[in-house]
Design an enzyme around this catalytic site. Structure first.
Site, PDB file in Angstrom:
ATOM      1  N   ASP A 204       0.821  -1.196   0.000  1.00  0.00           N
ATOM      2  CA  ASP A 204       0.000   0.000   0.000  1.00  0.00           C
ATOM      3  C   ASP A 204       0.864   1.258   0.000  1.00  0.00           C
ATOM      4  O   ASP A 204       1.855   1.337   0.718  1.00  0.00           O
ATOM      5  CB  ASP A 204      -0.894  -0.027   1.250  1.00  0.00           C
ATOM      6  CG  ASP A 204      -1.894   1.105   1.291  1.00  0.00           C
ATOM      7  OD1 ASP A 204      -2.727   1.186   0.377  1.00  0.00           O
ATOM      8  OD2 ASP A 204      -1.845   1.901   2.246  1.00  0.00           O
ATOM      9  N   GLU A 248       1.479  -0.229  -5.165  1.00  0.00           N
ATOM     10  CA  GLU A 248       0.582   0.870  -5.522  1.00  0.00           C
ATOM     11  C   GLU A 248       1.441   2.118  -5.695  1.00  0.00           C
ATOM     12  O   GLU A 248       1.869   2.733  -4.724  1.00  0.00           O
ATOM     13  CB  GLU A 248      -0.460   1.073  -4.423  1.00  0.00           C
ATOM     14  CG  GLU A 248      -1.431   2.208  -4.726  1.00  0.00           C
ATOM     15  CD  GLU A 248      -2.308   2.569  -3.539  1.00  0.00           C
ATOM     16  OE1 GLU A 248      -3.418   3.080  -3.769  1.00  0.00           O
ATOM     17  OE2 GLU A 248      -1.881   2.364  -2.382  1.00  0.00           O
TER      18      GLU A 248
END
Length: 557
Positions: A204, A248
């Site tokens: 993330d 990401e």
């Protein structure tokens, strides 16, 4: 061309399916999806053709950011089950030929995490340096990630007597990766889940994880944050052999190349292609393939040990931040004209089918495109049946509605009262009365059956995950024609972004002299003329996958 050994690079031809345990299947009837429910639906996912499950956070949480505010990186939220349930899911998935990757959310913790509670208790706490503190916030700050909720990256903490940094929500204080103990803790978290059988991590907010600008003591900054990312990739490799880091990274192309590790390819294993995704929607709005084509051609080159992850929709807002202001307004006008459909001034909170007014031709063309682009396809749960969103839910929650299994109560997701559901169901024409798994499994012409067919052909054509990419120039701007070649195997992929039928010119230059083509969906054989040319018919919003057969080779499928 020598074909690379594929044994350890399973992710090059994977089919990744993202799901939230909380919204996938509730087995105990409390209104919240659970690991037991997921275990009972793994056969469905195997039947679909999924080879890798990406599980959104299932860790203990106060749930103020849909599970991304974590209080225990080693735990399983008690509402969802326990470690034994998780290990059983991993075992069953492995038996069905599926791997599992999990979210690695280590940019921050919850403010309820024991580390943060200890850190704020005293400036001499051994956990104080786990976080980023200042007596005064810096005069220059980055724009808040969530401008509708936050006005600053810094929050005053009365008990601590200092400000702490939070790039995201104030209840998510940032971890300080310049601290060696924090880096050791992250490695332990990675090692723990690898030991439980996962095959890697979706990482993330990677750029924010490596950002160290808030650290007051400049001497403690990491000399090279990317060296730290290389060390994580190396650690995963040593511990698992073939584990991945899927990152990401929503940044411009030159920065994405850095996060791959440049030509060495020794940082992130995979990255989501946000730029191609955003330009896909611009192409759809304009009925012009050129924005997507240019985005694909702008991908940086690099090592064979990296891969792009392609997606139509994810679990967050459908961000359009890399488009120009005028381009973004074009997409808003086409697919999100109402203010409630937009969020943060940069994205949409809609799923694809409602944006395309449920037009099956356009929907199928887009998913055909997803599985035929160079890279690895990623599905968000419910895409395979054409689920919609619930615009009555706030922000990103609009697309995180429960999975629709049948037309019964709560779409078959849960036996609980509707008021007890963690998230409300999608309603209207895209609700479970009209869109659900049970009905589509019985319908050979359903979107579910179509996606199964796409996956089967994708899995049978290694060029799609491994092949070298080239664009075939076309006179019709609505058509994307490209070729993927791997070893002596090649496929030509055609997609029409416009409603009008057209013909796609193909020449021997594109498919080699003496070759002929066979349609992977219909079996139709198309031969080049004596002068080495062919005009391939393509319906409005049509798509074709064509196997290239060298001269003298018989068409086998």
């Amino acid at each position: 061309m020598k074909v690379t050994d594929t044994s350890d690079l399973w992710w090059k031809s994977a089919v990744i399916y993202c799901l939230d345990v909380e919204t996938f299947m509730d087995w105990n009837g409390d209104g919240i999806g659970d690991l037991d429910g997921l275990a009972h639906r793994l056969d469905y996912l195997a039947e679909l053709g999924v080879t890798c499950l990406w599980l959104m956070p299932f860790y203990p949480t106060p749930d103020r950011d849909d599970g991304y505010d974590i209080t225990d990186f080693y735990g399983v939220d008690g509402r969802l089950g326990h470690h034994g349930d998780f290990v059983e899911v991993v075992r069953i998935a492995r038996d069905r030929g599926m791997r599992i990757i999990v979210d690695l959310v280590v940019n921050h913790t919850s403010d309820q995490h024991p580390w943060f509670r200890a850190a704020r208790s005293s400036r001499t706490s051994p956990f104080r340096d786990y976080y980023v503190w200042r007596d005064e916030p810096p005069k220059k700050q980055g724009a808040p990630v969530f401008p509708d909720k936050e006005t600053s990256e810094w929050q005053w903490d009365e008990k601590a007597g200092q400000y702490y940094q939070h790039v995201f929500y104030r209840q998510q204080p940032d971890l300080n990766i310049t601290d060696e103990t924090v880096r050791d803790e992250i490695a332990k978290v990675i090692g723990f889940w690898l030991e439980l059988g996962v095959s890697g991590f979706r990482v993330d907010a990677v750029p924010f994880l490596l950002q160290t600008d808030g650290i007051v003591d400049g001497a403690r900054r990491l000399p090279d944050p990317h060296e730290y990312l290389r060390s994580l990739r190396s650690f995963v490799g040593r511990r698992s052999g073939d584990g991945i880091l899927l990152g990401e990274v929503n940044l411009p192309r030159q920065d994405q190349a850095l996060f791959f590790g440049g030509d060495a390819g020794d940082e992130l294993t995979m990255q989501f292609d946000f730029i191609a995704m955003q330009n896909l929607y611009l192409s759809l709005a304009r009925k012009d393939a050129r924005p997507l084509t240019e985005a694909l051609l702008s991908r940086p080159g690099g090592s064979p040990d990296i891969q792009w992850a392609n997606f139509v929709r994810n679990h967050d807002e459908l961000t359009l931040d890399k488009l120009t202001d005028d381009e973004r307004e074009e997409v808003f006008a086409a697919f999100g004209p109402e203010e409630r459909m937009q969020v943060y001034g940069r994205g949409l909170i809609r799923r694809l089918p409602p944006m395309l007014d449920g037009d099956p031709r356009r929907i199928r063309m887009v998913y055909s495109l997803l599985f035929s682009l160079p890279g690895t396809p990623v599905l968000f749960y419910g895409e395979e049946i054409g689920m919609g969103e619930n615009l009555d839910l706030e922000g990103r929650m609009a697309v995180r509605t429960p999975m629709q299994w049948n037309s019964g109560k709560n779409g078959g997701f849960s036996a609980a009262r509707p008021s007890r559901l963690r998230n409300a169901m999608t309603t209207g024409g895209f609700g479970p009365e009209h869109i659900n798994v049970a009905d589509q499994r019985r319908d050979p012409d359903s979107l579910l059956s179509f996606v199964q067919t796409l996956i089967r052909h994708y899995r049978n054509a290694r060029e799609l995950g491994w092949g070298a990419f080239e664009v075939i120039d076309q006179p019709d701007v609505a058509v994307l024609a490209h070729r993927l070649t791997w070893g002596d195997r090649s496929v030509v992929l055609l997609h029409n972004f416009a409603p009008d039928a057209t013909e796609v010119p193909i020449t021997a230059k594109n498919v080699d002299g003496g070759a002929h083509l066979s349609d992977l969906f219909t079996g139709e054989v198309l031969s080049l003329t004596a002068t080495g040319k062919a005009a391939i018919p393509l319906d409005g919003y049509g798509y074709r996958w064509l196997r290239v057969h060298p001269a003298g080779e018989r068409s086998q499928y």
